[in-house]
Design a protein around this motif. Structure first.
Motif, PDB file in Angstrom:
ATOM      1  N   THR A 205       0.865  -1.170   0.000  1.00 30.42           N
ATOM      2  CA  THR A 205       0.000   0.000   0.000  1.00 30.42           C
ATOM      3  C   THR A 205       0.906   1.225   0.000  1.00 30.42           C
ATOM      4  O   THR A 205       1.856   1.297   0.771  1.00 30.42           O
ATOM      5  CB  THR A 205      -0.879   0.028   1.269  1.00 30.42           C
ATOM      6  OG1 THR A 205      -1.628  -1.182   1.336  1.00 30.42           O
ATOM      7  CG2 THR A 205      -1.830   1.213   1.246  1.00 30.42           C
TER       8      THR A 205
ATOM      9  N   THR B 201      -8.032   8.907   3.139  1.00 32.32           N
ATOM     10  CA  THR B 201      -8.620   9.520   1.952  1.00 32.32           C
ATOM     11  C   THR B 201      -7.995   8.890   0.722  1.00 32.32           C
ATOM     12  O   THR B 201      -6.938   8.272   0.803  1.00 32.32           O
ATOM     13  CB  THR B 201      -8.359  11.038   1.942  1.00 32.32           C
ATOM     14  OG1 THR B 201      -6.955  11.266   1.952  1.00 32.32           O
ATOM     15  CG2 THR B 201      -9.003  11.706   3.147  1.00 32.32           C
ATOM     16  N   GLU B 202      -8.630   9.030  -0.383  1.00 31.02           N
ATOM     17  CA  GLU B 202      -8.086   8.472  -1.615  1.00 31.02           C
ATOM     18  C   GLU B 202      -8.063   9.535  -2.692  1.00 31.02           C
ATOM     19  O   GLU B 202      -9.126   9.970  -3.106  1.00 31.02           O
ATOM     20  CB  GLU B 202      -8.921   7.279  -2.068  1.00 31.02           C
ATOM     21  CG  GLU B 202      -8.868   6.131  -1.077  1.00 31.02           C
ATOM     22  CD  GLU B 202      -9.688   4.938  -1.538  1.00 31.02           C
ATOM     23  OE1 GLU B 202      -9.866   4.759  -2.754  1.00 31.02           O
ATOM     24  OE2 GLU B 202     -10.147   4.198  -0.677  1.00 31.02           O
ATOM     25  N   PRO B 203      -6.923   9.978  -3.164  1.00 32.05           N
ATOM     26  CA  PRO B 203      -5.592   9.632  -2.708  1.00 32.05           C
ATOM     27  C   PRO B 203      -5.087  10.525  -1.580  1.00 32.05           C
ATOM     28  O   PRO B 203      -4.282  10.101  -0.773  1.00 32.05           O
ATOM     29  CB  PRO B 203      -4.727   9.830  -3.944  1.00 32.05           C
ATOM     30  CG  PRO B 203      -5.395  10.930  -4.687  1.00 32.05           C
ATOM     31  CD  PRO B 203      -6.881  10.752  -4.401  1.00 32.05           C
TER      32      PRO B 203
ATOM     33  N   GLU C 246      -3.115  -0.346  -3.457  1.00 36.85           N
ATOM     34  CA  GLU C 246      -3.803   0.937  -3.599  1.00 36.85           C
ATOM     35  C   GLU C 246      -2.943   2.057  -3.052  1.00 36.85           C
ATOM     36  O   GLU C 246      -1.997   1.833  -2.327  1.00 36.85           O
ATOM     37  CB  GLU C 246      -5.134   0.920  -2.839  1.00 36.85           C
ATOM     38  CG  GLU C 246      -6.159  -0.022  -3.415  1.00 36.85           C
ATOM     39  CD  GLU C 246      -7.485   0.085  -2.685  1.00 36.85           C
ATOM     40  OE1 GLU C 246      -7.924   1.203  -2.400  1.00 36.85           O
ATOM     41  OE2 GLU C 246      -8.059  -0.973  -2.391  1.00 36.85           O
ATOM     42  N   ARG C 247      -3.323   3.291  -3.390  1.00 38.56           N
ATOM     43  CA  ARG C 247      -2.728   4.500  -2.828  1.00 38.56           C
ATOM     44  C   ARG C 247      -3.767   5.109  -1.911  1.00 38.56           C
ATOM     45  O   ARG C 247      -4.930   5.233  -2.295  1.00 38.56           O
ATOM     46  CB  ARG C 247      -2.438   5.530  -3.906  1.00 38.56           C
ATOM     47  CG  ARG C 247      -1.342   5.154  -4.838  1.00 38.56           C
ATOM     48  CD  ARG C 247      -1.242   6.231  -5.949  1.00 38.56           C
ATOM     49  NE  ARG C 247       0.010   6.107  -6.629  1.00 38.56           N
ATOM     50  CZ  ARG C 247       1.016   6.941  -6.478  1.00 38.56           C
ATOM     51  NH1 ARG C 247       0.898   7.991  -5.705  1.00 38.56           N
ATOM     52  NH2 ARG C 247       2.146   6.738  -7.112  1.00 38.56           N
ATOM     53  N   VAL C 248      -3.353   5.475  -0.707  1.00 40.69           N
ATOM     54  CA  VAL C 248      -4.275   6.149   0.201  1.00 40.69           C
ATOM     55  C   VAL C 248      -3.571   7.347   0.828  1.00 40.69           C
ATOM     56  O   VAL C 248      -2.356   7.376   0.958  1.00 40.69           O
ATOM     57  CB  VAL C 248      -4.783   5.203   1.325  1.00 40.69           C
ATOM     58  CG1 VAL C 248      -5.585   4.075   0.735  1.00 40.69           C
ATOM     59  CG2 VAL C 248      -3.657   4.678   2.183  1.00 40.69           C
TER      60      VAL C 248
ATOM     61  N   TYR D 183      -6.429  -2.117   1.818  1.00 41.41           N
ATOM     62  CA  TYR D 183      -5.933  -1.268   0.731  1.00 41.41           C
ATOM     63  C   TYR D 183      -4.733  -1.862  -0.006  1.00 41.41           C
ATOM     64  O   TYR D 183      -3.829  -1.135  -0.406  1.00 41.41           O
ATOM     65  CB  TYR D 183      -5.580   0.128   1.256  1.00 41.41           C
ATOM     66  CG  TYR D 183      -6.730   0.851   1.888  1.00 41.41           C
ATOM     67  CD1 TYR D 183      -7.757   1.378   1.103  1.00 41.41           C
ATOM     68  CD2 TYR D 183      -6.811   1.002   3.265  1.00 41.41           C
ATOM     69  CE1 TYR D 183      -8.825   2.040   1.678  1.00 41.41           C
ATOM     70  CE2 TYR D 183      -7.872   1.669   3.855  1.00 41.41           C
ATOM     71  CZ  TYR D 183      -8.878   2.188   3.057  1.00 41.41           C
ATOM     72  OH  TYR D 183      -9.932   2.841   3.637  1.00 41.41           O
TER      73      TYR D 183
END
Length: 64
Positions: free
Chosen positions: A10, A27-29, A56-58, A53
């Protein structure tokens, strides 16, 4: 390279590191300005323990 690899990871985009209590939102991103160091640690622990996640990018910032 990381995003196109087969790694289960992640990518975290935290706000500015500040001292303070655990108080964050994911939050995304990215959606805020600052986040406490303790909050980042708690988030990383949750990501690892619960496998959240993946790939993914968070973002992470103070929830106020």
């Amino acid at each position: 390279m990381i995003e196109t690899s087969d790694l289960e990871c992640t990518i975290i985009h935290p706000g500015w590191f500040v001292n303070g209590p655990v108080d964050y939102e994911v939050t995304e991103p990215f959606g805020g300005h600052d986040v406490s160091i303790k909050s980042i640690a708690v988030l990383v622990e949750k990501l690892i323990v619960k496998n959240l996640y993946l790939r993914e990018r968070v973002g992470s910032n103070t929830s106020n």
